[in-house]
Design an enzyme around this catalytic site. Sequence first.
Site, mmCIF file in Angstrom:
data_model
loop_
_atom_site.group_PDB
_atom_site.id
_atom_site.type_symbol
_atom_site.label_atom_id
_atom_site.label_comp_id
_atom_site.label_asym_id
_atom_site.label_seq_id
_atom_site.Cartn_x
_atom_site.Cartn_y
_atom_site.Cartn_z
ATOM 1 N N HIS A 54 -148.566 48.932 33.108
ATOM 2 C CA HIS A 54 -149.462 50.369 33.072
ATOM 3 C C HIS A 54 -150.675 50.278 33.723
ATOM 4 C CE1 HIS A 54 -150.759 47.979 29.335
ATOM 5 N NE2 HIS A 54 -151.429 48.918 29.095
ATOM 6 N N HIS A 56 -154.359 49.895 32.389
ATOM 7 C CA HIS A 56 -154.880 49.210 32.092
ATOM 8 C C HIS A 56 -156.168 48.703 32.923
ATOM 9 C CE1 HIS A 56 -154.393 51.828 27.653
ATOM 10 N NE2 HIS A 56 -155.041 52.607 28.054
ATOM 11 N N ASP A 58 -157.410 45.338 32.125
ATOM 12 C CA ASP A 58 -156.872 44.694 31.565
ATOM 13 C C ASP A 58 -155.067 43.900 32.301
ATOM 14 O OD1 ASP A 58 -156.147 46.155 29.525
ATOM 15 O OD2 ASP A 58 -155.234 44.219 28.491
ATOM 16 N N HIS A 112 -147.979 53.815 24.499
ATOM 17 C CA HIS A 112 -149.380 53.001 24.626
ATOM 18 C C HIS A 112 -150.148 54.016 25.616
ATOM 19 C CE1 HIS A 112 -152.666 49.802 24.563
ATOM 20 N NE2 HIS A 112 -152.195 50.231 26.502
ATOM 21 N N ASP A 131 -148.020 46.510 27.101
ATOM 22 C CA ASP A 131 -148.569 46.516 25.651
ATOM 23 C C ASP A 131 -147.605 47.816 24.845
ATOM 24 O OD1 ASP A 131 -150.769 45.442 26.644
ATOM 25 O OD2 ASP A 131 -152.386 46.561 26.762
ATOM 26 N N HIS A 169 -149.634 40.230 25.608
ATOM 27 C CA HIS A 169 -150.561 39.696 25.236
ATOM 28 C C HIS A 169 -151.062 38.705 24.416
ATOM 29 C CE1 HIS A 169 -154.840 42.592 26.484
ATOM 30 N NE2 HIS A 169 -153.616 43.517 26.063
HETATM 31 FE FE FE Z 1 -153.647 45.363 27.521
HETATM 32 ZN ZN ZN Z 2 -153.071 48.626 27.494
#
Ligand code: FE
Ligand code: ZN
Length: 239
Positions: A54, A56, A58, A112, A131, A169
Site C-alpha cells: 500500500h 503509506h 513507511d 487499512h 498492514d 510491522h
Molecule cells: Fe505501516
Molecule cells: Zn500503513
Amino acid sequence: MRIEIIPCLKDNYSYLIIDESNNTACVIDPSEAEPVINFIEKENITLKYILNTHHHFDHIGGNIDLKNRYNSIVVGYKDDAHRIPEIEVLVEDGQIWKADNFEAKIIHVPGHTTGHISFHFFNDKLIFTGDTLFSLGCGKIFEGTYQEMFNSLDKIKSLPEDTKIYCGHEYTLQNSNFCIKHEPKNLNLQNKILRINEKLKNNLPTIPSSLKDEIECNIFLRAKNVESFSKLRDLKDNF
Ligand code: FE
Ligand code: ZN
C-alpha cells in the site's frame, strides 16, 4: 526462494524474496532504501522488483532511491497508481503476477487503505500482508469500513493453514497483551506468547507467524461477525 527480513525505521519490516538460482530478488515494502542496499550489496544480489502492499510512506519510502539505483520495476495496485512512487506494473485482485521465477497471487484487502493488497506466494506458502493482518493484530482502519476489513481478513483466513505470515510491522508483543486480555484462557495464545517472548529476548523478529497460529490466537481473526470485530478494533485503538 529464501526470505530475508530487513528491519527498517522504528518497527517496520521490509522483506527480500531471493531466488537463489540466480541471486535476484524482490523487495516487499521498502520503508527506506539504505538497509535494503546494505544487504543486497553485501550479498551481491540484483534487485529486480519492488512490491508495495500500500501507499503509506513507511512502505514505499525507498521506492525512488532503489529504482534510481537498480532500475527495479515497481509493482502495485492499479487504483493506487497516483500515490505509489515510480509504479510501473499495475496489478488487480485475483491476478497472478509472474516475473522471472517469482509468482504471487494478488489479493485485494481493503480496510487499512482502499488500495491495500497482499502478495500470496502460493508455491512457497507465504503471504505478505502489509498492514492488514499483523501477528496477533490487524491494521487500523484508515480509509475503508469495518465490513471491508473484516472481509479482507476473511480472505486471508481462507488460505491453507500452513501459510507463513509476513507482516509490515513488529507489533506482536503489544498485540499479544491485547489478545490475552480478551482471551486469558486461550492455551494456544499463552503458548504463543511464550514463544514470542523467547524471540524478543534474543533480539529476533517474531515474524513469520503462521496462519494456523493466527487463527488459534489472533482475536481479530477469531471474531465471529463484523459487530464483534468492530468492537475489538475500537477497543484496540484506545489500548
Ligand atoms: Fe505501516
Ligand atoms: Zn500503513
